[in-house]
Design a protein around this motif. Structure first.
Motif, PDB file in Angstrom:
ATOM      1  N   VAL A   1      40.786  45.361  77.516  1.00 41.77           N
ATOM      2  CA  VAL A   1      39.605  44.611  77.103  1.00 41.77           C
ATOM      3  C   VAL A   1      38.365  45.233  77.733  1.00 41.77           C
ATOM      4  CG1 VAL A   1      38.386  42.403  77.342  1.00 41.77           C
ATOM      5  CG2 VAL A   1      40.816  42.441  76.741  1.00 41.77           C
TER       6      VAL A   1
ATOM      7  N   ALA B   1      40.331  36.523  76.982  1.00 39.25           N
ATOM      8  CA  ALA B   1      40.607  37.698  76.153  1.00 39.25           C
ATOM      9  C   ALA B   1      41.643  38.597  76.825  1.00 39.25           C
ATOM     10  CB  ALA B   1      39.322  38.476  75.891  1.00 39.25           C
TER      11      ALA B   1
ATOM     12  N   ILE C   1      37.416  38.759  72.201  1.00 42.25           N
ATOM     13  CA  ILE C   1      36.379  39.208  73.131  1.00 42.25           C
ATOM     14  C   ILE C   1      35.047  38.641  72.666  1.00 42.25           C
ATOM     15  CG2 ILE C   1      35.242  41.210  74.152  1.00 42.25           C
ATOM     16  CD1 ILE C   1      37.767  42.820  73.436  1.00 42.25           C
TER      17      ILE C   1
END
Length: 361
Positions: A138, A312, A319
């Protein structure tokens, strides 16, 4: 679903309560930089993560000791040692250091949250995006105004904005003054208007001047989007009073948001009003316009933003602000800075009696 609609949906879906990320399946988290904003990242992530908050690092030993004592957390002696002990990292250092810290973290397969502006250059942004994709981690950029209460309340009513006017004025502060006000303050609104409109910027016109620093301290930009929408954005860090207002004009009505207060109103045409009545005689505004008070659950924006990042990482939610979206805001900011440079050069030419051209970027 259109890209802008997806972005607005993510804001409306933001968690309204303090999520807890203290279980053994939660990521181990750390913070790089414990200055004025970084200190709040330490505070919030400690509260959200409990024992899963591993600690932080700051290059100033005195500051590190102060924050460690205040919040009862561990101050690491180096970034390398912190990276060895965490799964995810929040980067809250000066912009010039974003790339170096994020690149080191991504190379080790760590999830990364990096404050705005994303990077100094688009080339740096592209490298980080590629690294995150390769590592399968992420990468989120910190545009916290998306979590402003007024913005969250307005999102259900946003429908094809045609003109947006934004004013962000603040007294001078040394923090962030190492870059132009466009990258320091205006970039918040560049992300917001891009999210609201949902299409690319087609044309930029801008002007700005330095006042208290060698950098541009007050700036105005006019953005024209590919769909014809226009945004007029002003940012200043040399004002007497603070002001954060956003006005959104669309066919269905007009939204007025006070970002500082977290409040807003929506003025829209009444569904039962016949426009032909206006041609017969003057009517009171209240006869054909209704006022809707915008409401959204309260919540500290930075708590919500960091909760989205942790969620996330754990696969609980998308996100909030992707690296690509952070790049888009940076690109718009850099285009504005370039347009200001052209405008200033044009003014200098005119002052010396030379031909001038229209400032565009």
């Amino acid at each position: 679903m259109r890209r802008g609609t997806v972005r607005r949906s993510r804001i409306m879906q933001a968690g309204q309560q303090r999520a807890q990320f203290a279980g053994t399946d939660a990521p181990r988290v750390g913070v790089v930089g414990a200055g004025g904003l970084g200190m709040h990242h330490v505070r919030i992530l400690r509260d959200l993560c409990g024992a899963r908050f591993i600690g932080f690092v700051d290059e100033n030993p005195g500051r590190a000791s102060e924050v460690a004592t205040q919040y009862g957390v561990t101050a690491y002696a180096s970034l390398d040692r912190l990276l060895a002990d965490v799964d995810a990292l929040s980067i809250v250092v000066p912009t010039r250091s974003h790339y170096a810290v994020a690149a080191k973290a991504l190379a080790m397969g760590k999830h990364v949250f990096v404050e705005k502006p994303f990077t100094v250059t688009l080339e740096e942004a592209d490298e980080l995006l590629a690294m995150a994709t390769s590592a399968g981690v992420v990468l989120q950029v910190g545009h916290v105004e998306r979590f402003n209460r007024a913005v969250r309340a307005a999102m259900p009513y946003v429908d094809g904005p045609r003109f947006i006017e934004s004013d962000r004025l603040a007294p001078f502060s040394p923090r962030g003054a190492d870059v132009a006000v466009v990258l320091d303050l205006m970039i918040h609104d560049l992300d917001l208007v891009h999210t609201l409109v949902g299409t690319r910027v087609a044309d930029v016109q801008a002007m700005g001047i330095p006042v208290l620093t060698p950098q541009v301290d007050i700036a105005n930009a006019r953005l024209t989007f590919a769909n014809g929408a226009v945004a007029n954005i002003t940012a200043s860090r040399v004002s007497r009073e603070r002001l954060r207002k956003l006005r959104i004009f669309q066919r269905s009505g007009y939204l007025s948001l006070d970002l500082a207060a977290g409040t807003g109103e929506f003025f829209r045409l009444r569904g039962d009003f016949d426009p032909m009545l206006l041609a017969r005689a003057p009517r009171a505004l209240e006869d054909f316009v209704e006022r809707v008070q915008l409401e959204a659950p309260d919540g500290e924006p930075l708590v919500m933003e960091l909760s989205q990042f942790l969620g996330a990482v754990m696969g609980r939610n998308p996100i909030a602000v992707t690296g690509q979206e952070g790049r888009e805001a940076l690109e718009a900011a850099l285009r504005i800075v370039a347009a200001i440079d052209v405008a200033q050069a044009t003014m200098a030419q005119v002052a010396h009696g030379q031909p001038s051209g229209a400032p565009r970027a």
